[in-house]
Design a protein around this motif. Structure first.
Motif, PDB file in Angstrom:
ATOM      1  N   GLU A   1      60.844 -59.875 -15.579  1.00  0.00           N
ATOM      2  CA  GLU A   1      60.743 -59.626 -17.016  1.00  0.00           C
ATOM      3  C   GLU A   1      61.426 -60.731 -17.813  1.00  0.00           C
ATOM      4  OE1 GLU A   1      62.013 -55.759 -18.300  1.00  0.00           O
ATOM      5  OE2 GLU A   1      60.898 -54.770 -16.703  1.00  0.00           O
ATOM      6  N   LEU A   2      62.568 -61.195 -17.325  1.00  0.00           N
ATOM      7  CA  LEU A   2      63.278 -62.262 -18.020  1.00  0.00           C
ATOM      8  C   LEU A   2      62.488 -63.572 -17.951  1.00  0.00           C
ATOM      9  CD1 LEU A   2      65.704 -63.040 -19.661  1.00  0.00           C
ATOM     10  CD2 LEU A   2      66.985 -63.363 -17.546  1.00  0.00           C
TER      11      LEU A   2
ATOM     12  N   GLN B   1      77.760 -62.859 -26.142  1.00  0.00           N
ATOM     13  CA  GLN B   1      78.477 -61.635 -25.797  1.00  0.00           C
ATOM     14  C   GLN B   1      77.581 -60.396 -25.857  1.00  0.00           C
ATOM     15  OE1 GLN B   1      81.852 -61.632 -28.415  1.00  0.00           O
ATOM     16  NE2 GLN B   1      82.809 -63.353 -27.380  1.00  0.00           N
ATOM     17  N   ILE B   2      76.503 -60.451 -25.119  1.00  0.00           N
ATOM     18  CA  ILE B   2      75.625 -59.291 -25.016  1.00  0.00           C
ATOM     19  C   ILE B   2      76.187 -58.419 -23.906  1.00  0.00           C
ATOM     20  CG2 ILE B   2      73.277 -58.514 -24.530  1.00  0.00           C
ATOM     21  CD1 ILE B   2      72.332 -61.275 -25.515  1.00  0.00           C
TER      22      ILE B   2
ATOM     23  N   MET C   1      66.731 -58.728 -27.632  1.00  0.00           N
ATOM     24  CA  MET C   1      67.533 -59.728 -28.341  1.00  0.00           C
ATOM     25  C   MET C   1      66.922 -61.117 -28.171  1.00  0.00           C
ATOM     26  SD  MET C   1      70.311 -58.600 -29.929  1.00  0.00           S
ATOM     27  CE  MET C   1      71.476 -59.932 -29.875  1.00  0.00           C
ATOM     28  N   ILE C   2      66.478 -61.423 -26.966  1.00  0.00           N
ATOM     29  CA  ILE C   2      65.853 -62.724 -26.720  1.00  0.00           C
ATOM     30  C   ILE C   2      64.616 -62.884 -27.586  1.00  0.00           C
ATOM     31  CG2 ILE C   2      64.558 -64.084 -25.022  1.00  0.00           C
ATOM     32  CD1 ILE C   2      66.531 -63.131 -22.916  1.00  0.00           C
ATOM     33  N   MET C   3      63.827 -61.837 -27.699  1.00  0.00           N
ATOM     34  CA  MET C   3      62.559 -61.943 -28.412  1.00  0.00           C
ATOM     35  C   MET C   3      62.737 -61.949 -29.929  1.00  0.00           C
ATOM     36  SD  MET C   3      60.804 -62.400 -25.845  1.00  0.00           S
ATOM     37  CE  MET C   3      59.267 -62.668 -26.671  1.00  0.00           C
ATOM     38  N   SER C   4      63.882 -61.475 -30.434  1.00  0.00           N
ATOM     39  CA  SER C   4      64.028 -61.361 -31.885  1.00  0.00           C
ATOM     40  C   SER C   4      65.034 -62.328 -32.509  1.00  0.00           C
ATOM     41  CB  SER C   4      64.425 -59.927 -32.249  1.00  0.00           C
ATOM     42  OG  SER C   4      65.688 -59.619 -31.707  1.00  0.00           O
TER      43      SER C   4
ATOM     44  N   ILE D   1      69.249 -67.232 -29.912  1.00  0.00           N
ATOM     45  CA  ILE D   1      69.179 -66.910 -28.484  1.00  0.00           C
ATOM     46  C   ILE D   1      67.936 -67.548 -27.873  1.00  0.00           C
ATOM     47  CG2 ILE D   1      68.895 -65.040 -26.819  1.00  0.00           C
ATOM     48  CD1 ILE D   1      70.687 -63.327 -28.579  1.00  0.00           C
ATOM     49  N   GLN D   2      66.820 -67.525 -28.607  1.00  0.00           N
ATOM     50  CA  GLN D   2      65.595 -68.158 -28.107  1.00  0.00           C
ATOM     51  C   GLN D   2      65.819 -69.646 -27.856  1.00  0.00           C
ATOM     52  OE1 GLN D   2      62.325 -67.385 -30.759  1.00  0.00           O
ATOM     53  NE2 GLN D   2      62.260 -65.216 -30.249  1.00  0.00           N
ATOM     54  N   GLN D   3      66.486 -70.320 -28.796  1.00  0.00           N
ATOM     55  CA  GLN D   3      66.750 -71.751 -28.624  1.00  0.00           C
ATOM     56  C   GLN D   3      67.655 -71.999 -27.417  1.00  0.00           C
ATOM     57  OE1 GLN D   3      64.133 -72.703 -30.321  1.00  0.00           O
ATOM     58  NE2 GLN D   3      65.261 -74.544 -30.759  1.00  0.00           N
ATOM     59  N   ALA D   4      68.661 -71.156 -27.230  1.00  0.00           N
ATOM     60  CA  ALA D   4      69.566 -71.315 -26.081  1.00  0.00           C
ATOM     61  C   ALA D   4      68.815 -71.112 -24.773  1.00  0.00           C
ATOM     62  CB  ALA D   4      70.727 -70.335 -26.188  1.00  0.00           C
TER      63      ALA D   4
END
Length: 140
Positions: free
Chosen positions: A7-8, A101-102, A111-114, A118-121
């Motif tokens: 999934e990740l 800090q998730i 969180m990744i998708m929104s 985080i997307q850039q990281a």
């Protein structure tokens, strides 16, 4: 709650598709060499007209040789990584996300998708992994 590795990887692939990130198998240099050599040979044989004819013929040969060697990063992540490479990528992504800090892994994928930061990281980490570990060249 552990996040499913697949999934990740799929989430990273979605981000890479949205950013239109592609990789090349380092064929651009070979294509340029073929094109230049053809133009040079044509110029030697036919002069200025030969440059045009040789350059055109070389460009067509280079296209034929390199077609299919530029692939979406998502395709590489989903289809070409071994299980060990996937786990290594997941470890790199988890390290990159540590600064955010998730605490609950169940909210990691949303969180990744929104979250653009985080997307850039995640995308930066995936690009670095593909460049360093798989030795592929990134095309933005």
């Amino acid at each position: 709650m552990p996040v499913d590795s697949r999934e990740l990887i799929e989430a990273i692939s979605i981000i890479a598709n949205e950013q239109n990130v592609r990789v090349t198998m380092k064929q651009s240099t070979k294509g340029a060499m073929v094109c230049a050599a053809s133009a040079f040979a044509g110029g030697l044989l036919l002069g200025p007209v030969g440059l045009a004819v040789g350059g055109t013929a070389g460009s067509l040969m280079a296209y034929k040789m390199t077609s299919g060697s530029f692939r979406p990063l998502a395709d590489v992540l989903l289809n070409d990584l071994t299980d060990a490479q996937q786990e290594q990528l997941i470890r790199h992504v988890n390290k990159a996300l540590a600064e955010f800090q998730i605490s609950d892994l169940a909210i990691l994928l949303p969180m990744i998708m929104s979250n653009a930061n985080i997307q850039q990281a995640v995308l930066k980490t995936a690009k670095s992994f593909v460049s360093n570990e798989l030795k592929l060249q990134i095309i933005d």
